[in-house]
Scaffold this active site. Sequence first.
Site, PDB file in Angstrom:
ATOM      1  N   GLY A  89      17.950  63.527  34.898  1.00  0.00           N
ATOM      2  CA  GLY A  89      18.410  62.778  36.079  1.00  0.00           C
ATOM      3  C   GLY A  89      17.521  61.588  36.383  1.00  0.00           C
ATOM      4  O   GLY A  89      17.122  61.378  37.520  1.00  0.00           O
ATOM      5  N   SER A 104      17.968  58.106  35.780  1.00  0.00           N
ATOM      6  CA  SER A 104      18.431  56.706  35.850  1.00  0.00           C
ATOM      7  C   SER A 104      17.975  56.028  37.130  1.00  0.00           C
ATOM      8  O   SER A 104      17.960  54.813  37.227  1.00  0.00           O
ATOM      9  CB  SER A 104      19.959  56.657  35.761  1.00  0.00           C
ATOM     10  OG  SER A 104      20.529  57.157  36.963  1.00  0.00           O
ATOM     11  N   ARG A 105      17.614  56.837  38.148  1.00  0.00           N
ATOM     12  CA  ARG A 105      17.261  56.249  39.455  1.00  0.00           C
ATOM     13  C   ARG A 105      16.351  57.214  40.219  1.00  0.00           C
ATOM     14  O   ARG A 105      16.034  58.314  39.741  1.00  0.00           O
ATOM     15  CB  ARG A 105      18.526  55.976  40.263  1.00  0.00           C
ATOM     16  CG  ARG A 105      19.188  57.269  40.714  1.00  0.00           C
ATOM     17  CD  ARG A 105      20.392  57.022  41.605  1.00  0.00           C
ATOM     18  NE  ARG A 105      20.796  58.260  42.238  1.00  0.00           N
ATOM     19  CZ  ARG A 105      21.926  58.448  42.908  1.00  0.00           C
ATOM     20  NH1 ARG A 105      22.770  57.447  43.010  1.00  0.00           N
ATOM     21  NH2 ARG A 105      22.198  59.602  43.461  1.00  0.00           N
ATOM     22  N   VAL A 155      23.303  68.422  32.788  1.00  0.00           N
ATOM     23  CA  VAL A 155      22.294  69.478  32.607  1.00  0.00           C
ATOM     24  C   VAL A 155      22.727  70.833  33.184  1.00  0.00           C
ATOM     25  O   VAL A 155      22.046  71.832  32.964  1.00  0.00           O
ATOM     26  CB  VAL A 155      20.901  69.061  33.160  1.00  0.00           C
ATOM     27  CG1 VAL A 155      20.279  67.989  32.298  1.00  0.00           C
ATOM     28  CG2 VAL A 155      20.972  68.662  34.620  1.00  0.00           C
ATOM     29  N   ASN A 195      14.223  67.341  36.807  1.00  0.00           N
ATOM     30  CA  ASN A 195      14.328  66.549  38.035  1.00  0.00           C
ATOM     31  C   ASN A 195      15.756  66.456  38.584  1.00  0.00           C
ATOM     32  O   ASN A 195      15.937  66.335  39.791  1.00  0.00           O
ATOM     33  CB  ASN A 195      13.779  65.141  37.762  1.00  0.00           C
ATOM     34  CG  ASN A 195      14.152  64.170  38.870  1.00  0.00           C
ATOM     35  OD1 ASN A 195      13.512  64.136  39.929  1.00  0.00           O
ATOM     36  ND2 ASN A 195      15.205  63.373  38.662  1.00  0.00           N
ATOM     37  N   SER A 232      11.477  71.717  46.382  1.00  0.00           N
ATOM     38  CA  SER A 232      11.618  70.947  47.622  1.00  0.00           C
ATOM     39  C   SER A 232      11.021  71.763  48.763  1.00  0.00           C
ATOM     40  O   SER A 232      10.978  73.002  48.683  1.00  0.00           O
ATOM     41  CB  SER A 232      13.108  70.709  47.903  1.00  0.00           C
ATOM     42  OG  SER A 232      13.297  70.282  49.232  1.00  0.00           O
ATOM     43  N   TYR A 284      21.360  74.284  48.736  1.00  0.00           N
ATOM     44  CA  TYR A 284      20.229  73.504  48.191  1.00  0.00           C
ATOM     45  C   TYR A 284      18.927  74.308  48.298  1.00  0.00           C
ATOM     46  O   TYR A 284      18.158  74.388  47.338  1.00  0.00           O
ATOM     47  CB  TYR A 284      20.132  72.191  48.972  1.00  0.00           C
ATOM     48  CG  TYR A 284      19.077  71.224  48.495  1.00  0.00           C
ATOM     49  CD1 TYR A 284      19.296  70.422  47.368  1.00  0.00           C
ATOM     50  CD2 TYR A 284      17.871  71.082  49.173  1.00  0.00           C
ATOM     51  CE1 TYR A 284      18.340  69.527  46.940  1.00  0.00           C
ATOM     52  CE2 TYR A 284      16.911  70.183  48.746  1.00  0.00           C
ATOM     53  CZ  TYR A 284      17.147  69.401  47.635  1.00  0.00           C
ATOM     54  OH  TYR A 284      16.185  68.512  47.205  1.00  0.00           O
ATOM     55  N   ALA A 291      18.585  77.531  48.482  1.00  0.00           N
ATOM     56  CA  ALA A 291      18.658  78.651  47.528  1.00  0.00           C
ATOM     57  C   ALA A 291      18.256  78.180  46.141  1.00  0.00           C
ATOM     58  O   ALA A 291      17.442  78.824  45.448  1.00  0.00           O
ATOM     59  CB  ALA A 291      20.076  79.219  47.499  1.00  0.00           C
ATOM     60  N   ILE A 305      11.426  61.931  50.948  1.00  0.00           N
ATOM     61  CA  ILE A 305      11.062  60.798  50.099  1.00  0.00           C
ATOM     62  C   ILE A 305      12.185  59.772  50.194  1.00  0.00           C
ATOM     63  O   ILE A 305      13.368  60.145  50.194  1.00  0.00           O
ATOM     64  CB  ILE A 305      10.903  61.274  48.624  1.00  0.00           C
ATOM     65  CG1 ILE A 305       9.978  62.502  48.535  1.00  0.00           C
ATOM     66  CG2 ILE A 305      10.412  60.128  47.738  1.00  0.00           C
ATOM     67  CD1 ILE A 305       8.597  62.340  49.125  1.00  0.00           C
TER      68      ILE A 305
HETATM   69  P1  NAD Z   1      18.902  61.005  43.288  1.00  0.00           P
HETATM   70  O1  NAD Z   1      20.260  61.440  43.727  1.00  0.00           O
HETATM   71  O2  NAD Z   1      18.459  59.625  43.599  1.00  0.00           O
HETATM   72  O3  NAD Z   1      18.736  61.232  41.707  1.00  0.00           O
HETATM   73  C1  NAD Z   1      19.188  62.400  41.071  1.00  0.00           C
HETATM   74  C2  NAD Z   1      19.671  62.024  39.696  1.00  0.00           C
HETATM   75  O4  NAD Z   1      20.155  63.212  39.040  1.00  0.00           O
HETATM   76  C3  NAD Z   1      20.834  61.028  39.736  1.00  0.00           C
HETATM   77  O5  NAD Z   1      20.578  59.972  38.841  1.00  0.00           O
HETATM   78  C4  NAD Z   1      22.024  61.860  39.311  1.00  0.00           C
HETATM   79  O6  NAD Z   1      23.061  61.133  38.665  1.00  0.00           O
HETATM   80  C5  NAD Z   1      21.354  62.869  38.367  1.00  0.00           C
HETATM   81  N1  NAD Z   1      22.205  64.040  38.159  1.00  0.00           N
HETATM   82  C6  NAD Z   1      22.944  64.695  39.099  1.00  0.00           C
HETATM   83  N2  NAD Z   1      23.629  65.690  38.516  1.00  0.00           N
HETATM   84  C7  NAD Z   1      23.314  65.672  37.195  1.00  0.00           C
HETATM   85  C8  NAD Z   1      23.712  66.456  36.091  1.00  0.00           C
HETATM   86  N3  NAD Z   1      24.585  67.475  36.235  1.00  0.00           N
HETATM   87  N4  NAD Z   1      23.203  66.172  34.869  1.00  0.00           N
HETATM   88  C9  NAD Z   1      22.319  65.140  34.722  1.00  0.00           C
HETATM   89  N5  NAD Z   1      21.916  64.367  35.736  1.00  0.00           N
HETATM   90  C10 NAD Z   1      22.410  64.627  36.962  1.00  0.00           C
HETATM   91  O7  NAD Z   1      17.894  62.088  43.880  1.00  0.00           O
HETATM   92  P2  NAD Z   1      16.304  62.023  44.120  1.00  0.00           P
HETATM   93  O8  NAD Z   1      16.087  61.904  45.569  1.00  0.00           O
HETATM   94  O9  NAD Z   1      15.653  61.060  43.186  1.00  0.00           O
HETATM   95  O10 NAD Z   1      15.923  63.536  43.743  1.00  0.00           O
HETATM   96  C11 NAD Z   1      15.358  63.898  42.491  1.00  0.00           C
HETATM   97  C12 NAD Z   1      14.925  65.349  42.576  1.00  0.00           C
HETATM   98  O11 NAD Z   1      13.955  65.501  43.618  1.00  0.00           O
HETATM   99  C13 NAD Z   1      16.070  66.312  42.910  1.00  0.00           C
HETATM  100  O12 NAD Z   1      15.906  67.519  42.207  1.00  0.00           O
HETATM  101  C14 NAD Z   1      15.891  66.534  44.390  1.00  0.00           C
HETATM  102  O13 NAD Z   1      16.432  67.769  44.813  1.00  0.00           O
HETATM  103  C15 NAD Z   1      14.373  66.522  44.499  1.00  0.00           C
HETATM  104  N6  NAD Z   1      13.897  66.225  45.866  1.00  0.00           N
HETATM  105  C16 NAD Z   1      14.182  65.037  46.471  1.00  0.00           C
HETATM  106  C17 NAD Z   1      13.705  64.799  47.761  1.00  0.00           C
HETATM  107  C18 NAD Z   1      13.960  63.508  48.482  1.00  0.00           C
HETATM  108  O14 NAD Z   1      13.516  63.370  49.629  1.00  0.00           O
HETATM  109  N7  NAD Z   1      14.619  62.530  47.889  1.00  0.00           N
HETATM  110  C19 NAD Z   1      12.984  65.793  48.420  1.00  0.00           C
HETATM  111  C20 NAD Z   1      12.729  66.993  47.781  1.00  0.00           C
HETATM  112  C21 NAD Z   1      13.182  67.196  46.484  1.00  0.00           C
END
Ligand code: NAD
Length: 244
Positions: free
Chosen positions: A8, A10-11, A61, A87, A139, A152, A154, A185
Amino acid sequence: MATAIVTGSSRGIGAAIALRLAKDGFDIALNDISEKMFENNDIIENITAQGVMCEKFIADVSDHAQCEQFVKDVKAKFGTIDVLVNNAGITRDGLLARMSEESFDTVIAVNQKSVFNMTKFAGSVMMKQKSGRIINLSSVAGLYGNAGQFNYSASKAAIIGMTKTVAKELGSRGITCNAVAPGFIKTPMTDKLTDAQKENILRLIAMRRYGSVEEIAGVVSFLASKDASYVTGQVIEISGGLSM
Ligand code: NAD
């Protein structure tokens, strides 16, 4: 040259981790669910500008067979798999009373089953190498729960159990497995919150600000580094003092 897979990526946090690991000298296997995620996106150029190899692998994934092929393709391209960062993650928030079975199952599949899929296949490569680092994105919702995030929370709590189990099963093979638990974040995931929700959250954070993706990537970089060679089965909260 050592290789890191970041799912995951790309961003958001995944892209920041991939860029940071590239700066640390890892060749990078990027991943996302569709080609579209890499359109109008300079992540590949930013990574190759660090002087390392980078290739994107499109795979869902949550799909066991796609992960098996993804790991095979990375091994064929790069030769080794030294770091796996699980991720990829999604949210489908809603109160439990109104949560559909579909939104529960989808979040569990993407956030939790993906860790089983990727760790099983990449872990098998690492076991043969007798070395490897696995870093899972949990998280604060997995540590403390969060209203509106039954599914989420869980999935993110399950990641902690899986992290400790992998640490115990694979430790004797020179493989470490740790989790990071980000707080709030600034990413597209948290941009979806309303202003009122954002205000309420800031009041709970000792540092009174959101974290940056680079602040998550820095801790992941440490866990992938030689300095963390005797750290395993741990969950590092990165939340600006959300809960103390
Ligand atoms: P985001 O949505 O910006 O990025 C998640 C990426 O995962 C996206 O590019 C999406 O296309 C990809 N993705 C989704 N489903 C997928 C799949 N089935 N197969 C492959 N790729 C897939 O999210 P983020 O904020 O960068 O979060 C990244 C990680 O950090 C996640 O696991 C999220 O739960 C965790 N997290 C984020 C925060 C926050 O505040 N942003 C806090 C705690 C935990």
